[in-house]
Scaffold this motif. Structure first.
Motif, short mmCIF file in Angstrom:
data_model
loop_
_atom_site.label_atom_id
_atom_site.label_comp_id
_atom_site.label_asym_id
_atom_site.label_seq_id
_atom_site.Cartn_x
_atom_site.Cartn_y
_atom_site.Cartn_z
N MET A 1 0.72 -1.01 0.01
CA MET A 1 0.03 -0.03 -0.06
C MET A 1 0.91 1.34 0.01
SD MET A 1 -3.35 0.95 0.15
CE MET A 1 -4.13 -0.34 0.62
N MET A 2 0.77 1.95 -0.93
CA MET A 2 1.56 3.41 -1.08
C MET A 2 0.84 4.40 -0.18
SD MET A 2 2.70 3.21 -4.93
CE MET A 2 4.21 4.41 -4.81
N THR A 3 1.52 5.19 0.28
CA THR A 3 1.17 6.47 0.94
C THR A 3 0.84 7.89 0.14
OG1 THR A 3 3.01 7.21 2.00
CG2 THR A 3 1.76 5.49 3.40
N VAL A 4 0.06 8.46 0.40
CA VAL A 4 -0.28 9.70 -0.41
C VAL A 4 -0.44 10.85 0.41
CG1 VAL A 4 -1.57 10.66 -2.10
CG2 VAL A 4 -1.42 8.28 -2.07
N LEU A 5 0.19 11.89 0.24
CA LEU A 5 0.25 13.38 0.75
C LEU A 5 -0.64 14.30 -0.37
CD1 LEU A 5 0.58 15.92 2.69
CD2 LEU A 5 2.95 15.83 1.67
N ASP A 6 -1.65 14.76 -0.15
CA ASP A 6 -2.39 15.18 -1.19
C ASP A 6 -2.56 16.73 -0.83
OD1 ASP A 6 -4.55 16.27 -2.69
OD2 ASP A 6 -5.76 14.55 -2.26
N LEU A 7 -1.84 17.50 -1.65
CA LEU A 7 -1.73 19.06 -1.57
C LEU A 7 -2.58 19.61 -2.30
CD1 LEU A 7 2.14 19.40 -2.00
CD2 LEU A 7 0.81 18.99 0.29
N SER A 9 -5.92 19.96 -1.95
CA SER A 9 -6.68 18.93 -2.14
C SER A 9 -8.07 19.07 -2.77
CB SER A 9 -6.89 18.12 -0.59
OG SER A 9 -5.64 17.92 0.05
N GLY A 10 -8.56 20.37 -2.75
CA GLY A 10 -9.90 20.65 -2.98
C GLY A 10 -11.01 19.53 -2.18
N ILE A 11 -11.89 18.76 -2.81
CA ILE A 11 -12.48 17.99 -1.97
C ILE A 11 -12.18 16.60 -2.30
CG2 ILE A 11 -14.64 19.51 -2.42
CD1 ILE A 11 -15.76 17.70 -4.81
N GLY A 12 -10.93 16.56 -2.50
CA GLY A 12 -10.20 14.99 -2.46
C GLY A 12 -10.32 14.17 -3.75
N GLY A 13 -10.66 14.79 -4.90
CA GLY A 13 -10.89 14.07 -6.11
C GLY A 13 -9.46 13.10 -6.54
N PHE A 14 -8.44 13.52 -6.27
CA PHE A 14 -7.36 12.75 -6.30
C PHE A 14 -7.18 11.65 -5.66
CE2 PHE A 14 -5.21 16.48 -8.87
CZ PHE A 14 -4.73 15.78 -10.06
N SER A 15 -7.62 11.92 -4.11
CA SER A 15 -7.35 10.75 -3.44
C SER A 15 -8.41 9.74 -3.38
CB SER A 15 -7.46 11.49 -1.93
OG SER A 15 -6.34 12.25 -1.53
N LEU A 16 -9.42 10.28 -3.85
CA LEU A 16 -10.67 9.31 -4.05
C LEU A 16 -10.34 8.30 -5.15
CD1 LEU A 16 -13.50 8.30 -3.36
CD2 LEU A 16 -14.34 10.06 -5.04
N GLY A 17 -9.94 8.86 -6.17
CA GLY A 17 -9.63 8.19 -7.40
C GLY A 17 -8.41 7.02 -7.23
N LEU A 18 -7.28 7.52 -6.37
CA LEU A 18 -6.07 6.89 -5.86
C LEU A 18 -6.53 5.72 -4.95
CD1 LEU A 18 -3.25 9.46 -5.73
CD2 LEU A 18 -3.26 7.67 -7.57
N GLU A 19 -7.16 5.87 -4.12
CA GLU A 19 -7.88 5.03 -3.05
C GLU A 19 -8.53 3.94 -3.73
OE1 GLU A 19 -9.19 6.82 0.59
OE2 GLU A 19 -7.18 7.55 0.92
N ARG A 20 -9.46 4.31 -4.71
CA ARG A 20 -10.43 3.35 -5.18
C ARG A 20 -9.34 2.24 -6.20
NH1 ARG A 20 -16.11 6.41 -7.28
NH2 ARG A 20 -16.73 6.60 -5.14
N THR A 21 -8.38 2.34 -6.60
CA THR A 21 -7.41 1.59 -7.03
C THR A 21 -7.10 0.41 -6.16
OG1 THR A 21 -5.38 2.43 -6.61
CG2 THR A 21 -6.59 3.46 -8.69
N GLY A 22 -7.10 0.76 -4.78
CA GLY A 22 -6.90 -0.37 -3.89
C GLY A 22 -5.49 -0.54 -3.68
N GLY A 23 -4.59 0.54 -4.39
CA GLY A 23 -3.11 0.25 -3.93
C GLY A 23 -2.53 1.62 -3.25
N PHE A 24 -3.35 2.54 -2.65
CA PHE A 24 -3.00 3.88 -2.13
C PHE A 24 -3.90 4.14 -0.88
CE2 PHE A 24 -2.23 3.87 -6.72
CZ PHE A 24 -0.89 4.59 -6.99
N ARG A 25 -3.02 4.93 0.01
CA ARG A 25 -3.81 5.19 1.16
C ARG A 25 -3.47 6.86 1.49
NH1 ARG A 25 -2.16 5.36 6.80
NH2 ARG A 25 -0.29 4.34 6.14
N THR A 26 -4.39 7.65 1.48
CA THR A 26 -4.18 9.16 1.91
C THR A 26 -3.64 9.50 3.36
OG1 THR A 26 -5.29 9.74 -0.04
CG2 THR A 26 -4.72 11.41 1.64
N VAL A 27 -2.45 10.00 3.70
CA VAL A 27 -2.23 10.08 4.94
C VAL A 27 -2.22 11.53 5.49
CG1 VAL A 27 -0.78 8.20 5.22
CG2 VAL A 27 0.34 10.00 4.64
#
Length: 227
Positions: A1-7, A9-27
């Protein structure tokens, strides 16, 4: 699981897409817009969100325990959450409560703000629930116990050895709160002065672990929208 720092961020679109792949977790997020921060808090309630990109740097992330806390808060039991809430509502500072459960002030704030009305964030002295003042180690543990007793969170008991519950000549209670581990300030045993001294004659506390800055934790992905 790869960790993500979301700068930015807006309403979290990048994190939502990344986490839905199953391989990322926003920290952690960094977003200044109040509306966006509310959306992030709703959908990622246990992920800290920093407001100021100009103040966000590696040491701040390490000192605040961003990576660590994102995991630890999820591991807190319901009983621990209830205990943290009771301590805060009894009047203990946010810093004291956070230290009791080995999490950052920001993480504890994010946890409690959804469960109670937070005290005003005064920008000065001990009235600020992010207050960084106070002593360390033994003094810090004794200070937390004193506050907990005054607010009824801890109730003094008779000496566990002899049952004494008397007063000394100067009016103070003869029974004292003893710590086996100063890093757990609310875990105490009640001993009269005599048996408290006897305990220390027969036992020696392990040297207090130094509060070291955690080793830097690798962040695998940094993403961001337009500032």
């Amino acid at each position: 699981m790869m960790t993500v720092l979301d700068l930015f961020s807006g309403i979290g679109g990048f994190s939502l897409g990344l986490e839905r792949t199953g391989g990322f977790r926003t920290v952690a997020f960094c977003e200044i817009d109040p509306f966006c921060r509310r959306v992030l808090a709703k959908h990622w309630p246990e992920v800290p969100c920093f407001p100021d990109i100009m103040a966000l740097h590696a040491r701040m992330l390490i000192e605040e325990g961003v990576i660590d806390m994102a995991g630890r808060l999820k591991k807190m039991t319901l009983a621990q959450v209830d205990a943290a809430l009771a301590l805060y509502e009894s009047g203990l500072s946010l810093a004291d409560v956070a230290e009791c459960f080995a999490v950052s002030r920001q993480s504890m704030h994010d946890l409690l703000k959804r469960r109670t009305t937070m005290r005003p964030q005064a920008r000065y002295g001990a009235e600020n629930h992010f207050y960084r003042g106070g002593t360390r180690a033994e003094d810090r543990a004794h200070n937390i116990v004193e506050k907990a007793v005054l607010r009824g969170v801890l109730v003094p008991q008779p000496c566990e050895v002899c049952g004494s519950n008397s007063l000394m000549a100067d009016g103070r209670r003869d029974v004292q709160a003893h710590h086996d581990d100063y890093e757990k300030p609310l875990e105490v045993r009640w001993l009269c002065q005599r048996h408290h001294h006897d305990w220390h004659k027969m036992n020696s506390l392990s040297p207090l672990a130094k509060k070291e800055t955690p080793e830097p934790v690798q962040i695998d992905v940094i993403c961001g929208g337009f500032p």
